[in-house]
Design an enzyme around this catalytic site. Structure first.
Site, PDB file in Angstrom:
ATOM      1  N   ASP A 199       0.941  -8.849  -4.277  1.00 22.62           N
ATOM      2  CA  ASP A 199       0.001  -7.854  -5.248  1.00 22.62           C
ATOM      3  C   ASP A 199      -0.678  -8.575  -6.393  1.00 22.62           C
ATOM      4  O   ASP A 199       0.061  -9.116  -7.257  1.00 22.62           O
ATOM      5  CB  ASP A 199       0.913  -6.534  -5.814  1.00 22.62           C
ATOM      6  CG  ASP A 199       0.932  -5.599  -4.688  1.00 22.62           C
ATOM      7  OD1 ASP A 199       0.823  -5.896  -3.531  1.00 22.62           O
ATOM      8  OD2 ASP A 199       1.567  -4.636  -5.085  1.00 22.62           O
TER       9      ASP A 199
ATOM     10  N   ASP B 220       7.721  -1.992  -2.363  1.00 20.18           N
ATOM     11  CA  ASP B 220       6.356  -1.982  -2.510  1.00 20.18           C
ATOM     12  C   ASP B 220       5.595  -3.044  -1.984  1.00 20.18           C
ATOM     13  O   ASP B 220       5.882  -3.096  -0.542  1.00 20.18           O
ATOM     14  CB  ASP B 220       6.017  -1.955  -3.972  1.00 20.18           C
ATOM     15  CG  ASP B 220       4.714  -1.472  -4.413  1.00 20.18           C
ATOM     16  OD1 ASP B 220       4.027  -0.824  -3.647  1.00 20.18           O
ATOM     17  OD2 ASP B 220       4.304  -1.684  -5.473  1.00 20.18           O
TER      18      ASP B 220
ATOM     19  N   ASP C 278       7.460  -5.805  -5.906  1.00 22.23           N
ATOM     20  CA  ASP C 278       6.543  -6.830  -5.478  1.00 22.23           C
ATOM     21  C   ASP C 278       7.454  -8.125  -4.908  1.00 22.23           C
ATOM     22  O   ASP C 278       7.851  -8.462  -6.126  1.00 22.23           O
ATOM     23  CB  ASP C 278       5.361  -7.052  -6.190  1.00 22.23           C
ATOM     24  CG  ASP C 278       4.457  -5.737  -6.347  1.00 22.23           C
ATOM     25  OD1 ASP C 278       4.691  -5.085  -5.614  1.00 22.23           O
ATOM     26  OD2 ASP C 278       3.733  -5.585  -7.315  1.00 22.23           O
TER      27      ASP C 278
ATOM     28  N   ARG D 185      -2.369  -2.471   4.434  1.00 13.76           N
ATOM     29  CA  ARG D 185      -2.391  -3.766   3.232  1.00 13.76           C
ATOM     30  C   ARG D 185      -2.597  -4.977   3.733  1.00 13.76           C
ATOM     31  O   ARG D 185      -1.442  -5.617   3.061  1.00 13.76           O
ATOM     32  CB  ARG D 185      -1.959  -3.213   1.933  1.00 13.76           C
ATOM     33  CG  ARG D 185      -2.006  -1.679   1.598  1.00 13.76           C
ATOM     34  CD  ARG D 185      -1.246  -1.514   0.196  1.00 13.76           C
ATOM     35  NE  ARG D 185      -1.413  -0.373  -0.163  1.00 13.76           N
ATOM     36  CZ  ARG D 185      -1.007   0.486  -1.550  1.00 13.76           C
ATOM     37  NH1 ARG D 185      -0.535  -0.553  -2.287  1.00 13.76           N
ATOM     38  NH2 ARG D 185      -1.261   1.643  -1.816  1.00 13.76           N
TER      39      ARG D 185
END
Length: 516
Positions: A194, A190, A161, A243
């Site tokens: 997050d 990733d 992240d 996302r």
């Protein structure tokens, strides 16, 4: 921004690991703790002020950032850390102390509070090194770039992240940042942003997120639903697979964001999440809102959004797109005041404000932007990574105009103008942005070396600009006016002339490019 008090900045240099060698540098003016004030949900729950009121230190390595945290009187003593240069694995080590809990493979903000990290000077780049916030509160991160953080391959950092928060985190404002990857999960990356395991009262504003398989998530699983009260506004998402964000439970407010090239899905509301989605602009994208890859439904309230070349999947058991009508399925009450731009001007506003090293411009809430605000300006201890601002040269270029063999694209264009007009060899045709700011690009199918461009205006209007590497987003040059502009020869497939300010509507007749 006025700075009327006199204060000292502390410069940290590295001695033995775990110790800080401190030198006090008197300055005629104090540095600001952060530029502006927290907006959205980060302004609630007592507000987010970061290191305001505390000491200000300068760091050029990750170790120095950790030393600054560890040298505080306590884990809650306010501190502002001004960062310049490139922070990476090679200059980031673990530092120990009673006021910190750091690690060698990431910038660790763990079990602490009242901290601001702000990029200054020529820029702050966290290269392959993520920023991890855990069991912490009242944190501001502003004007930095975090890029190419991996969870697999080498080196790895922060679970892949760029910025990650987890485990009882409260009140974080992330503002005017670049969050970048160079691929998806198969390439080792990733999420860019997050949040999981009880994170609340967070705002992501004026950020530029791009080139990633995953933009970010709120909640790591369908049972991780304690994360809530998150605001996303005036962010630019570009070339993201999915996302933007993924929501599991909780409440999110998503407004005035510009989404371009969402390849698989966009805002994914799941597991009872409720999102207020208003005045966003979605362009050249697929399934920009809905519940995807699960049968655990989420909900949304929509208003004022614009869909520009958006496609939709057919509904199924695990796919419930909101389009094409994007009708509301819930109502969401927002407890704070905010300034809402019209969706039609959102792309131009966001292009001129979002990201690091953009002068920390913000929207006025009326489809215009504030003047650039200068972040702390004391000289960095390492050479700036962005070439200095200089006016363009007047010497005409020589050699082959490479634009003639390329293509062109750009930001929204004024009626009756065309991108291709800047490469047709004619001074009687032109491209003009839909407002006084915008961008125009020349692109090629294969890498091409460019070291000089010539911007030919119909009449002088451009007052400030940035030259960008369209492949990476790197700033190659900034300056004022137009004309012949030289920079270090760079191999790229796309070069962008970004107009950041103009005295009137710019009209670009030709965008010529040359090897040197």
């Amino acid at each position: 921004m006025k700075r009327t008090t006199k204060r000292a900045i502390v410069a940290l240099t590295t001695g033995a690991v775990g110790a800080a060698i401190v030198a006090v540098l008197p300055l005629p003016q104090a540095s600001a703790a952060a530029v502006g004030s927290a907006t959205g949900y980060a302004s609630m729950n007592g507000g987010t002020t970061g290191g305001n009121g505390g000491a200000t230190v300068r760091a050029t390595t990750g170790t120095q950032i950790h030393q600054a945290l560890c040298s505080r009187a306590s884990s809650s003593t306010p501190i502002t850390i001004e960062v310049s240069g490139t922070i990476n694995h090679g200059n980031t080590t673990k530092v120990s102390g009673s006021s910190c809990n750091t690690a060698a493979d990431k910038i660790e903000l763990k079990e602490i509070s009242n901290v601001t990290i702000i990029g200054v000077g020529g820029g702050a780049v966290f290269d392959q090194l993520g920023i991890h916030i855990r069991d912490s509160s009242n944190i501001i991160i502003q004007n930095v770039t975090v890029r190419n953080v991996k969870k697999s391959g080498s080196p790895t950092s922060n679970g892949g992240d760029a910025i990650g928060m987890e485990s009882t985190v409260r009140n974080v404002w992330v503002d005017h940042v670049n969050l970048e990857a160079s691929g998806g999960e198969s390439a080792g990356y990733d999420g860019l942003f997050d949040l999981k395991d009880n994170v609340q009262y967070v705002t992501l504003s004026y950020a530029y997120l791009r080139n990633s398989g995953r933009g970010g998530l709120i909640g790591s699983s369908e049972t991780d639903t304690s994360n809530s009260f998150i605001t996303f506004h005036h962010n630019r998402y570009e070339n993201i697979d999915s996302r933007t964000p993924l929501l599991r439970g909780g409440i999110a407010h998503i407004y005035n964001n510009y989404y371009f090239s969402l390849n698989e899905s966009g805002i994914n509301s799941r597991a009872g999440a409720r999102a207020k989605v208003e005045n966003n602009y979605f362009e050249d994208s697929k399934d920009v809102l809905g519940t995807f890859y699960t049968d655990a439904a989420g909900y949304w309230q929509t208003a004022g959004n614009i869909l520009d070349n958006v496609t939709w999947s057919s509904p199924g058991t695990d796919t419930k797109p909101a389009g094409p009508s994007m009708a509301s399925t819930t109502t969401v009450s927002v407890p704070y005041s905010y300034r809402l731009d019209g969706a039609s001007c959102t792309p131009d506003v966001v292009r001129s404000t979002a990201g690091a090293n953009t002068g920390i411009r913000t929207s006025t809430g009326s489809c215009s932007t504030t003047n650039p605000t200068t972040p702390p300006t004391t000289p960095p201890t390492t050479p700036p990574t962005t070439p200095p601002t200089t006016p363009p040269t007047s010497q005409p270029p020589s050699g082959t105009n490479l634009s003639l063999a390329g293509g062109a694209d750009g930001s929204s264009k004024a009626s009756g103008t065309s991108y291709g007009n800047v490469k047709d060899g004619s001074l009687t045709t032109y491209w003009s942005p839909s407002s006084n700011s915008g961008s125009i690009s020349i692109k090629w199918s294969t890498a091409t070396t460019v070291g000089r461009i010539n911007i030919r205006e119909v009449s002088a209007a451009v007052t400030s600009y940035r030259i960008l590497n369209g492949d990476t987003g790197a700033v190659l040059k900034t300056g004022s006016g137009a004309g012949v502009i030289s920079f270090a020869p760079t191999s790229l497939k796309k070069v962008t002339f970004e107009i950041t300010a103009a005295s009137s509507a710019p009209r670009i007749a030709e965008f010529e490019t040359y090897a040197n």
